[in-house]
Motif scaffolding. Structure first.
Motif, mmCIF file in Angstrom:
data_model
loop_
_atom_site.group_PDB
_atom_site.id
_atom_site.type_symbol
_atom_site.label_atom_id
_atom_site.label_comp_id
_atom_site.label_asym_id
_atom_site.label_seq_id
_atom_site.Cartn_x
_atom_site.Cartn_y
_atom_site.Cartn_z
ATOM 1 N N SER A 109 0.847 -1.191 0.000
ATOM 2 C CA SER A 109 0.000 0.000 0.000
ATOM 3 C C SER A 109 0.886 1.246 0.000
ATOM 4 O O SER A 109 2.002 1.229 0.518
ATOM 5 C CB SER A 109 -0.916 0.005 1.220
ATOM 6 O OG SER A 109 -0.146 -0.016 2.409
ATOM 7 N N ARG B 43 -6.959 -1.834 8.861
ATOM 8 C CA ARG B 43 -8.165 -1.447 8.107
ATOM 9 C C ARG B 43 -7.922 -0.260 7.172
ATOM 10 O O ARG B 43 -8.705 -0.018 6.258
ATOM 11 C CB ARG B 43 -9.305 -1.129 9.072
ATOM 12 C CG ARG B 43 -9.008 0.012 10.026
ATOM 13 C CD ARG B 43 -10.109 0.218 11.065
ATOM 14 N NE ARG B 43 -9.733 1.228 12.042
ATOM 15 C CZ ARG B 43 -9.029 0.966 13.143
ATOM 16 N NH1 ARG B 43 -8.621 -0.277 13.384
ATOM 17 N NH2 ARG B 43 -8.725 1.930 13.993
ATOM 18 N N GLU B 44 -6.822 0.488 7.405
ATOM 19 C CA GLU B 44 -6.498 1.633 6.557
ATOM 20 C C GLU B 44 -5.453 1.297 5.497
ATOM 21 O O GLU B 44 -4.987 2.199 4.801
ATOM 22 C CB GLU B 44 -6.011 2.800 7.435
ATOM 23 C CG GLU B 44 -7.089 3.374 8.341
ATOM 24 C CD GLU B 44 -6.585 4.529 9.186
ATOM 25 O OE1 GLU B 44 -5.439 4.992 8.952
ATOM 26 O OE2 GLU B 44 -7.325 4.961 10.097
ATOM 27 N N ARG B 45 -5.090 0.049 5.409
ATOM 28 C CA ARG B 45 -4.134 -0.366 4.373
ATOM 29 C C ARG B 45 -4.688 -1.599 3.662
ATOM 30 O O ARG B 45 -4.093 -2.674 3.639
ATOM 31 C CB ARG B 45 -2.760 -0.632 4.977
ATOM 32 C CG ARG B 45 -2.773 -1.404 6.280
ATOM 33 C CD ARG B 45 -1.418 -1.552 6.911
ATOM 34 N NE ARG B 45 -0.535 -2.416 6.165
ATOM 35 C CZ ARG B 45 0.468 -3.113 6.718
ATOM 36 N NH1 ARG B 45 0.700 -3.053 8.018
ATOM 37 N NH2 ARG B 45 1.235 -3.868 5.975
ATOM 38 N N GLY B 46 -5.891 -1.378 3.060
ATOM 39 C CA GLY B 46 -6.636 -2.483 2.466
ATOM 40 C C GLY B 46 -5.863 -3.279 1.435
ATOM 41 O O GLY B 46 -6.057 -4.494 1.307
ATOM 42 N N GLU B 47 -4.957 -2.612 0.679
ATOM 43 C CA GLU B 47 -4.200 -3.331 -0.349
ATOM 44 C C GLU B 47 -3.304 -4.411 0.239
ATOM 45 O O GLU B 47 -2.882 -5.327 -0.473
ATOM 46 C CB GLU B 47 -3.324 -2.353 -1.146
ATOM 47 C CG GLU B 47 -4.097 -1.254 -1.860
ATOM 48 C CD GLU B 47 -4.149 0.022 -1.049
ATOM 49 O OE1 GLU B 47 -4.255 -0.086 0.198
ATOM 50 O OE2 GLU B 47 -4.089 1.114 -1.642
ATOM 51 N N ILE C 157 -4.079 -6.371 3.028
ATOM 52 C CA ILE C 157 -4.741 -7.389 3.852
ATOM 53 C C ILE C 157 -4.585 -8.780 3.252
ATOM 54 O O ILE C 157 -4.141 -9.723 3.919
ATOM 55 C CB ILE C 157 -6.224 -7.035 4.065
ATOM 56 C CG1 ILE C 157 -6.335 -5.750 4.891
ATOM 57 C CG2 ILE C 157 -6.951 -8.182 4.771
ATOM 58 C CD1 ILE C 157 -7.758 -5.253 5.076
ATOM 59 N N MET D 194 -11.484 -9.607 3.526
ATOM 60 C CA MET D 194 -11.520 -8.190 3.180
ATOM 61 C C MET D 194 -12.678 -7.455 3.868
ATOM 62 O O MET D 194 -12.596 -6.243 4.093
ATOM 63 C CB MET D 194 -11.633 -8.026 1.660
ATOM 64 C CG MET D 194 -10.394 -8.465 0.897
ATOM 65 S SD MET D 194 -8.938 -7.483 1.335
ATOM 66 C CE MET D 194 -9.412 -5.868 0.734
ATOM 67 N N SER D 195 -13.743 -8.186 4.213
ATOM 68 C CA SER D 195 -14.918 -7.556 4.827
ATOM 69 C C SER D 195 -14.749 -7.348 6.328
ATOM 70 O O SER D 195 -15.412 -6.507 6.920
ATOM 71 C CB SER D 195 -16.168 -8.414 4.583
ATOM 72 O OG SER D 195 -16.416 -8.572 3.209
ATOM 73 N N PRO E 34 -13.240 -6.115 9.872
ATOM 74 C CA PRO E 34 -12.553 -4.858 10.228
ATOM 75 C C PRO E 34 -11.199 -5.026 10.900
ATOM 76 O O PRO E 34 -10.471 -4.061 11.057
ATOM 77 C CB PRO E 34 -13.548 -4.192 11.191
ATOM 78 C CG PRO E 34 -14.300 -5.326 11.812
ATOM 79 C CD PRO E 34 -14.434 -6.349 10.714
ATOM 80 N N TRP E 35 -10.847 -6.197 11.352
ATOM 81 C CA TRP E 35 -9.555 -6.494 11.977
ATOM 82 C C TRP E 35 -9.186 -5.505 13.093
ATOM 83 O O TRP E 35 -8.192 -4.776 12.992
ATOM 84 C CB TRP E 35 -8.432 -6.554 10.925
ATOM 85 C CG TRP E 35 -8.652 -7.621 9.904
ATOM 86 C CD1 TRP E 35 -9.007 -7.445 8.610
ATOM 87 C CD2 TRP E 35 -8.597 -9.038 10.120
ATOM 88 N NE1 TRP E 35 -9.166 -8.658 7.986
ATOM 89 C CE2 TRP E 35 -8.919 -9.653 8.900
ATOM 90 C CE3 TRP E 35 -8.298 -9.829 11.226
ATOM 91 C CZ2 TRP E 35 -8.977 -11.039 8.742
ATOM 92 C CZ3 TRP E 35 -8.346 -11.209 11.082
ATOM 93 C CH2 TRP E 35 -8.683 -11.800 9.850
#
Length: 462
Positions: free
Chosen positions: A149, A321-325, A327, A359-360, A362-363
């Protein structure tokens, strides 16, 4: 800057002892010497040397063997090397029995002394580091911090620059589980690559140790500094010489210790509890916290001067959760890592539905939670493809669906469920896993090929 070790030499011949001191100083050691036995044991104990050179025949008051016995009795942990003009084996044997690690016969070869001294210091540090790691460190996490990311690429570039310029103090912030220690280890690895030599990486949790031990662990202590201090002990600042010291959860450190820590960081010197000598430190200090210590400093819950000193170089890690690429990248990495670790060669990857679930979610526990979830799956499951229910994530679309347990027993949800939908879902997954090979799918479900063909046609899955 001298950081190879500390040497204390005692010999009545000032020519010999000054020559020895000059030679060892050129090798990067700090050297102190004296030519009499006046207060010699106290002076050695106060100076905290790594190695002591002792002449066997110093003066009329005490012999080198007397000094050696006194050092061992006082619990001084330095390695002792004897110097003697007597080439008989008797004095050497006695010295070894008393605890000396080596002896040299005068006149000695200074090059040989340098080699032996270097070996002694390296062995001492290795033993101390191994002991510390055994006592304080659990299994180390993976050492490489990575991600694709944009925010992580920017962070890694900044961290690598800090490592390359040799920043002495770095603050790493972020929520619990974001990988602060892993990044600290990565910075350490980059610094070692720059220096082309290996140094220790020591981590100490500022909240995990009892209140009465944390100060001793950080700064060390001298014999008799408190009730249980039976011998001298180096603190982690000394043990991490030439490497990196990680102070984890520094936001929870006591205010009185923060004052002492600030002095150590600013002066680059540490004084053991009960000691009278300031010892130079040569280590990178990386502090981590999951708290906003700027706000804590404003509230008086953290020293403002320490915050400003630590925040000179700050790296802030974002939550997962702010670095989705990253996960799925991390999930696949952990799956490969743990499949290899636990010898689960049959595990190949995640199904599309599982990846969607990953991906869904929230971790809230960040990378640590993702890592633990994947490890749990690998240990408990013996499948090629991981499905959503293997992950046991608390997603809305999974609540009330089929729960699969270790016994492979299907548990009926309280609200009930459509048996036909379960049947359709299982057939769909069997086909997906086998690449739409109906014969293999039938085998997975324990039904005949003809039954599988009927079900595929019934549910329109062809």
């Amino acid at each position: 800057m001298n950081n190879n070790g500390r040497i204390f030499a005692v010999d009545d011949d000032e020519l010999i002892v000054s020559m020895l001191a000059r030679a060892l100083k050129k090798e990067g050691y700090e050297v102190h010497y004296q030519t009499t036995t006046a207060e010699v044991v106290a002076n050695i104990a106060a100076w905290h040397p790594d190695v002591v050179f002792l002449d066997i025949d110093i003066d009329e008051k005490m012999s080198g063997l007397d000094v050696l016995e006194a050092l061992k009795r006082e619990g001084v942990g330095a390695a002792v090397v004897m110097l003697t003009a007597d080439d008989s084996a008797e004095s050497a044997i006695r010295a070894m029995k008393l605890g000396a690690v080596e002896y040299f016969t005068k006149p000695f070869n200074i090059e040989e002394v340098k080699i032996i001294t270097r070996n002694i210091v390296e062995n001492l540090r290795l033993k101390e580091e191994v002991k510390f790691l055994r006592e304080r460190e659990a299994k180390a996490p993976e050492k490489q911090f990575f991600g694709e990311s944009p925010v992580i690429r920017e962070i890694l570039q900044k961290a690598q620059k800090l490592a390359s310029v040799g920043a002495e103090t770095i603050l790493v912030t972020g929520e619990s589980g974001t990988g602060k220690e892993v990044l600290a280890r990565q910075i350490h690895a980059w610094q070692e690559a720059e220096q082309e030599e290996e140094g220790p990486f020591l981590a100490i949790n500022c909240t995990a140790l009892p209140e009465n031990l944390i100060e001793s662990e950080l700064f060390g202590h001298t014999r008799g500094a408190f009730t249980d201090a039976r011998t001298d002990k180096k603190g982690v600042f000394e043990l991490a010489a030439g490497g990196t010291l990680l102070l984890d959860e520094i936001g929870d450190m006591r205010l009185d210790l923060q004052a002492k820590l600030l002095r150590v960081i600013e002066d680059r010197k540490v004084r053991r509890l009960g000691g009278s000598i300031d010892l130079p430190i040569h280590t990178t200090v990386i502090a981590t916290t999951n708290k906003d210590i700027k706000i804590a400093a404003e509230k008086g819950e953290f020293r403002g001067d320490l915050y400003f000193r630590l925040s000179t170089f700050t790296v802030c890690l974002p939550p997962l959760r702010e670095r989705g690429e990253d996960i799925l990248l991390l999930a696949r990495h952990f799956l490969r890592f743990f499949a290899h670790k636990y010898l689960k060669k049959e595990i190949k990857g995640f199904s599309p539905a599982a990846e969607k679930a990953i991906m869904s979610y929230p971790w809230p526990g960040n990378v640590r939670e993702l890592r633990n979830v994947i490890e749990h799956c690998v240990v408990l499951e013996n499948v090629e493809i991981m499905e959503p229910w293997h992950l046991s994530l608390n997603l809305p679309q999974q609540r009330g669906f089929v729960e699969r347990r270790k016994s492979n027993r299907i548990i009926l949800p309280e609200a009930g469920i459509s048996l036909e939908e379960v049947e359709k879902e299982l057939i769909h997954q069997a086909l997906e896993r086998t690449g739409n090979n109906q014969a293999k799918a039938a085998k997975l479900l324990g039904i005949t090929y003809d039954t599988m063909r009927y079900q595929v046609k019934k549910f329109g899955l062809a």
